[in-house]
Design a protein around this motif. Structure first.
Motif, PDB file in Angstrom:
ATOM      1  N   GLY A  44       1.790   3.777   4.964  1.00  0.00           N
ATOM      2  CA  GLY A  44       2.637   3.095   4.095  1.00  0.00           C
ATOM      3  C   GLY A  44       1.989   1.917   3.435  1.00  0.00           C
ATOM      4  N   GLN A  45       1.239   1.264   4.011  1.00  0.00           N
ATOM      5  CA  GLN A  45       0.369   0.421   3.378  1.00  0.00           C
ATOM      6  C   GLN A  45      -0.272   1.099   1.909  1.00  0.00           C
ATOM      7  OE1 GLN A  45      -1.598  -1.266   6.723  1.00  0.00           O
ATOM      8  NE2 GLN A  45       0.147  -3.005   6.931  1.00  0.00           N
ATOM      9  N   ARG A  46      -1.042   1.863   2.589  1.00  0.00           N
ATOM     10  CA  ARG A  46      -1.984   2.680   1.267  1.00  0.00           C
ATOM     11  C   ARG A  46      -0.899   3.010   0.418  1.00  0.00           C
ATOM     12  NH1 ARG A  46      -5.151   6.949   4.982  1.00  0.00           N
ATOM     13  NH2 ARG A  46      -5.577   5.428   6.475  1.00  0.00           N
ATOM     14  N   GLN A  47       0.405   3.664   0.631  1.00  0.00           N
ATOM     15  CA  GLN A  47       1.088   4.235  -0.493  1.00  0.00           C
ATOM     16  C   GLN A  47       1.710   2.789  -1.325  1.00  0.00           C
ATOM     17  OE1 GLN A  47       1.727   6.208  -2.617  1.00  0.00           O
ATOM     18  NE2 GLN A  47       2.946   7.666  -1.919  1.00  0.00           N
ATOM     19  N   ARG A  48       1.724   1.817  -0.730  1.00  0.00           N
ATOM     20  CA  ARG A  48       2.201   0.394  -1.452  1.00  0.00           C
ATOM     21  C   ARG A  48       0.943  -0.002  -2.471  1.00  0.00           C
ATOM     22  NH1 ARG A  48       4.175  -3.517   3.097  1.00  0.00           N
ATOM     23  NH2 ARG A  48       4.496  -1.738   4.409  1.00  0.00           N
ATOM     24  N   VAL A  49      -0.198   0.335  -1.886  1.00  0.00           N
ATOM     25  CA  VAL A  49      -1.285  -0.007  -2.769  1.00  0.00           C
ATOM     26  C   VAL A  49      -1.154   0.845  -4.102  1.00  0.00           C
ATOM     27  CG1 VAL A  49      -3.521  -0.205  -3.164  1.00  0.00           C
ATOM     28  CG2 VAL A  49      -2.710  -0.823  -1.078  1.00  0.00           C
ATOM     29  N   ALA A  50      -0.946   1.972  -3.737  1.00  0.00           N
ATOM     30  CA  ALA A  50      -0.715   3.153  -4.950  1.00  0.00           C
ATOM     31  C   ALA A  50       0.308   2.615  -5.919  1.00  0.00           C
ATOM     32  CB  ALA A  50      -0.365   4.545  -4.391  1.00  0.00           C
ATOM     33  N   VAL A  51       1.572   2.320  -5.448  1.00  0.00           N
ATOM     34  CA  VAL A  51       2.431   1.830  -6.180  1.00  0.00           C
ATOM     35  C   VAL A  51       2.123   0.620  -6.939  1.00  0.00           C
ATOM     36  CG1 VAL A  51       4.966   0.945  -6.212  1.00  0.00           C
ATOM     37  CG2 VAL A  51       4.288   2.736  -4.845  1.00  0.00           C
ATOM     38  N   GLY A  52       1.338  -0.300  -6.315  1.00  0.00           N
ATOM     39  CA  GLY A  52       0.892  -1.411  -6.942  1.00  0.00           C
ATOM     40  C   GLY A  52       0.078  -1.073  -8.202  1.00  0.00           C
ATOM     41  N   ARG A  53      -0.826  -0.168  -8.055  1.00  0.00           N
ATOM     42  CA  ARG A  53      -1.676  -0.012  -8.930  1.00  0.00           C
ATOM     43  C   ARG A  53      -0.921   0.574 -10.207  1.00  0.00           C
ATOM     44  NH1 ARG A  53      -6.710   3.745  -6.904  1.00  0.00           N
ATOM     45  NH2 ARG A  53      -4.865   5.146  -7.220  1.00  0.00           N
ATOM     46  N   ALA A  54       0.268   1.161  -9.966  1.00  0.00           N
ATOM     47  CA  ALA A  54       0.935   1.674 -11.248  1.00  0.00           C
ATOM     48  C   ALA A  54       1.710   0.595 -11.788  1.00  0.00           C
ATOM     49  CB  ALA A  54       1.871   2.695 -10.522  1.00  0.00           C
ATOM     50  N   ILE A  55       2.095  -0.372 -11.115  1.00  0.00           N
ATOM     51  CA  ILE A  55       3.144  -1.437 -11.626  1.00  0.00           C
ATOM     52  C   ILE A  55       2.412  -2.745 -11.987  1.00  0.00           C
ATOM     53  CG2 ILE A  55       5.076  -0.443 -10.143  1.00  0.00           C
ATOM     54  CD1 ILE A  55       4.931  -3.162  -8.584  1.00  0.00           C
ATOM     55  N   ILE A  56       1.262  -2.686 -11.666  1.00  0.00           N
ATOM     56  CA  ILE A  56       0.416  -3.895 -12.215  1.00  0.00           C
ATOM     57  C   ILE A  56       0.241  -4.089 -13.639  1.00  0.00           C
ATOM     58  CG2 ILE A  56      -2.067  -3.196 -12.014  1.00  0.00           C
ATOM     59  CD1 ILE A  56      -2.449  -5.609 -10.413  1.00  0.00           C
ATOM     60  N   ARG A  57       0.183  -2.714 -14.371  1.00  0.00           N
ATOM     61  CA  ARG A  57       0.353  -2.919 -15.679  1.00  0.00           C
ATOM     62  C   ARG A  57       1.782  -2.925 -16.091  1.00  0.00           C
ATOM     63  NH1 ARG A  57      -0.735   1.926 -18.557  1.00  0.00           N
ATOM     64  NH2 ARG A  57      -0.698   3.055 -16.685  1.00  0.00           N
ATOM     65  N   LYS A  58       2.263  -3.769 -17.167  1.00  0.00           N
ATOM     66  CA  LYS A  58       3.346  -3.671 -17.358  1.00  0.00           C
ATOM     67  C   LYS A  58       3.977  -2.463 -18.317  1.00  0.00           C
ATOM     68  CE  LYS A  58       7.178  -6.849 -18.715  1.00  0.00           C
ATOM     69  NZ  LYS A  58       7.995  -5.929 -17.620  1.00  0.00           N
ATOM     70  N   VAL A  59       4.634  -1.690 -17.624  1.00  0.00           N
ATOM     71  CA  VAL A  59       5.081  -0.384 -18.293  1.00  0.00           C
ATOM     72  C   VAL A  59       6.696  -0.369 -18.342  1.00  0.00           C
ATOM     73  CG1 VAL A  59       3.243   1.072 -17.098  1.00  0.00           C
ATOM     74  CG2 VAL A  59       4.994   0.640 -15.821  1.00  0.00           C
ATOM     75  N   GLU A  60       6.858   0.377 -19.331  1.00  0.00           N
ATOM     76  CA  GLU A  60       8.339   0.538 -19.777  1.00  0.00           C
ATOM     77  C   GLU A  60       8.859   1.782 -18.572  1.00  0.00           C
ATOM     78  OE1 GLU A  60       9.794   0.093 -23.196  1.00  0.00           O
ATOM     79  OE2 GLU A  60       8.733  -1.793 -22.845  1.00  0.00           O
ATOM     80  N   ILE A  61       8.043   2.827 -18.373  1.00  0.00           N
ATOM     81  CA  ILE A  61       8.696   3.882 -17.704  1.00  0.00           C
ATOM     82  C   ILE A  61       7.943   3.943 -16.483  1.00  0.00           C
ATOM     83  CG2 ILE A  61       9.231   6.306 -17.844  1.00  0.00           C
ATOM     84  CD1 ILE A  61       8.754   5.889 -20.906  1.00  0.00           C
ATOM     85  N   PHE A  62       8.530   4.150 -15.533  1.00  0.00           N
ATOM     86  CA  PHE A  62       7.754   4.319 -14.169  1.00  0.00           C
ATOM     87  C   PHE A  62       8.078   5.818 -13.600  1.00  0.00           C
ATOM     88  CE2 PHE A  62       6.970   2.348  -9.751  1.00  0.00           C
ATOM     89  CZ  PHE A  62       5.759   2.724  -9.585  1.00  0.00           C
ATOM     90  N   LEU A  63       7.422   6.728 -13.271  1.00  0.00           N
ATOM     91  CA  LEU A  63       7.698   7.873 -12.761  1.00  0.00           C
ATOM     92  C   LEU A  63       6.749   8.240 -11.394  1.00  0.00           C
ATOM     93  CD1 LEU A  63       6.492   9.868 -16.193  1.00  0.00           C
ATOM     94  CD2 LEU A  63       8.695   8.909 -15.402  1.00  0.00           C
ATOM     95  N   MET A  64       7.704   8.467 -10.442  1.00  0.00           N
ATOM     96  CA  MET A  64       7.283   8.852  -9.221  1.00  0.00           C
ATOM     97  C   MET A  64       7.495  10.295  -8.895  1.00  0.00           C
ATOM     98  SD  MET A  64       7.911   5.342  -7.120  1.00  0.00           S
ATOM     99  CE  MET A  64       9.404   4.869  -8.103  1.00  0.00           C
ATOM    100  N   ASP A  65       6.415  10.890  -8.301  1.00  0.00           N
ATOM    101  CA  ASP A  65       6.531  12.317  -7.880  1.00  0.00           C
ATOM    102  C   ASP A  65       6.332  12.529  -6.120  1.00  0.00           C
ATOM    103  OD1 ASP A  65       6.844  14.899  -7.558  1.00  0.00           O
ATOM    104  OD2 ASP A  65       5.533  15.658  -8.978  1.00  0.00           O
ATOM    105  N   GLU A  66       7.677  12.388  -5.518  1.00  0.00           N
ATOM    106  CA  GLU A  66       7.467  12.859  -4.298  1.00  0.00           C
ATOM    107  C   GLU A  66       6.599  11.670  -3.687  1.00  0.00           C
ATOM    108  OE1 GLU A  66       9.101  15.643  -2.072  1.00  0.00           O
ATOM    109  OE2 GLU A  66       9.453  16.985  -3.592  1.00  0.00           O
ATOM    110  N   PRO A  67       6.924  10.315  -3.702  1.00  0.00           N
ATOM    111  CA  PRO A  67       5.601   9.421  -3.368  1.00  0.00           C
ATOM    112  C   PRO A  67       5.600   9.138  -1.752  1.00  0.00           C
ATOM    113  CG  PRO A  67       7.407   8.235  -4.463  1.00  0.00           C
ATOM    114  CD  PRO A  67       7.867   9.746  -4.497  1.00  0.00           C
ATOM    115  N   LEU A  68       6.639   9.546  -1.314  1.00  0.00           N
ATOM    116  CA  LEU A  68       6.826   9.257   0.237  1.00  0.00           C
ATOM    117  C   LEU A  68       6.615  10.400   1.367  1.00  0.00           C
ATOM    118  CD1 LEU A  68       9.964   7.022   0.101  1.00  0.00           C
ATOM    119  CD2 LEU A  68       7.640   6.511  -0.412  1.00  0.00           C
TER     120      LEU A  68
END
Ligand code: ATP
Length: 358
Positions: free
Chosen positions: A138-162
């Motif tokens: 779970g913590q690893r997945q949070r880091v992966a999400v963190g890497r995606a949201i650290i850049r300010k993005v307009e559109i966030f896409l997730m493919d079966e992240p859990l």
């Protein structure tokens, strides 16, 4: 935040396989959309077309009203989290989060501020010095999400992240992702085959099957007002019970159990004479015992599953099978004969041929 438009989007793979048919959807700024459906229904293909990882065979994709079919992923302002989250194993959590910004040559102070803010949102502040191998899934997945949201993005896409997490971690991450969405406000599209994830996270859900959109609506709309047998059976757990039969004298008869459809259809029941109809009711849409304005159904209990907050009761209704969801204090004995009632308003009728809601 971006407003997205998908107009008659189609995907035909080079081998000729038509994976997505005429997909139409307007996504509001900041909306959380979930694509849900069984394996192979075209969810990931649609997401990858939105990400710019797969070309669009036919149709228009617009970002804030501007055609984006030919834009690359960066130009679209998208960040994506996949099922398999590859972290850099030799780098700390801090460096994993900072990596993308470092590559872009962002100022170190700015990076530090962003890493700490992202870590705070994700509850990773105490883990910034750890290596990925010393983290839970779970913590690893949070880091992966963190890497995606650290850049300010307009559109966030997730493919079966859990999907790589265990059941408990999935529940925790579910609410964390909802929270992150609230904080970042990014327009989010989330792909899953899990209807519980879809129901708990989405503003609106797109249900897909065999490359076709079946229904688009809020979780509430899909649950209470499914347009066809597929959506009715896909949303809800345990799934809706279905009985299929031919209307005779305005009734559906299964052995000794007879359902008078005029109670539900009124005078329109005539239109269905001799036709196939699917009679649906949810496991939780019943009451034990006899009640007025309801179909009263005698049955025998084959199996019970006590789940704590409720009990699933598997019953035989003169050879037809159904599941009932009851209060655990009312759990009936296995092999006992019981009666339950389905209030008329809790019955869903579908055309047996087209499977569309009547
Ligand atoms: P899953 O949950 O299994 O990932 P999905 O709904 O995301 O399923 P997609 O990955 O979008 O489904 O695939 C949709 C259909 O397109 C499937 O039948 C798949 O086999 C097919 N498909 C995917 N990629 C290709 C490809 N490169 N060439 C041909 N067919 C493909």
């Amino acid at each position: 935040m971006a407003h997205l438009t998908l107009k008659d989007i189609n995907k035909i793979y080079p081998n000729g396989f038509h994976a997505v048919h005429d997909f139409n959807l307007e996504i509001d700024r900041g909306e959380f959309i979930v694509f849900v459906g069984p394996s192979g229904c075209g969810k990931s293909t649609t997401l990858r077309m939105i990400a710019g990882l797969e070309n669009i065979s036919k149709g228009d994709f617009l970002i804030n009203g501007k055609r984006a079919n030919e834009m690359g992923p960066r130009e679209r302002g998208v960040a994506m989290v996949f099922q398999s989250y590859a972290l850099y194993p030799q780098m700390s959590v801090y460096d994993n989060l900072a990596f993308g910004l470092t590559l872009q040559g962002v100022d170190e102070d700015v990076i530090d501020e962003k890493v700490r803010r992202t870590a705070k949102i994700l509850g990773l502040t105490d883990y910034l010095d750890r290596m990925p191998r010393a983290l839970s899934g779970g913590q690893r997945q949070r880091v992966a999400v963190g890497r995606a949201i650290i850049r300010k993005v307009e559109i966030f896409l997730m493919d079966e992240p859990l999907s790589n997490l265990d059941a408990k971690q999935r529940v925790t991450m579910r609410s964390e992702i909802t929270q992150i969405h609230r904080e970042t406000g990014a327009t989010t599209i989330y792909v899953t085959h899990d209807q519980t994830e879809a129901m708990t996270m989405a503003d609106r859900i797109v249900v897909m099957k065999d490359g076709y959109v079946q229904q688009i609506g809020t979780p509430r709309e899909l649950y209470f007002d499914p347009v066809n047998v597929f959506v009715a059976g896909f949303i809800g757990e345990p799934p809706m019970n279905f009985l299929r039969g031919t209307v005779t004298d305005g009734k559906l008869a299964f052995g000794k159990v007879v359902y008078d459809l005029s109670k539900k259809l009124g005078a329109k029941v005539k239109d269905w004479e001799g036709k196939q109809v699917v009679f649906g009711f949810r496991p939780e849409g019943i009451v034990l015992g006899e009640q007025e304005n309801a179909y009263v159904v005698p049955c025998s209990v084959e199996l019970t599953e006590m789940l704590g907050d409720n009990t699933n009761v598997y019953v035989d209704i003169d050879k037809e099978k159904a599941i009932l969801k009851v209060d655990p204090h009312d759990t009936p004995e296995i092999d006992s004969d019981i009666t339950f009632s389905i209030p008329y308003e809790n019955v869903y009728l579908f055309d047996g041929e087209t499977e569309k809601r009547i």
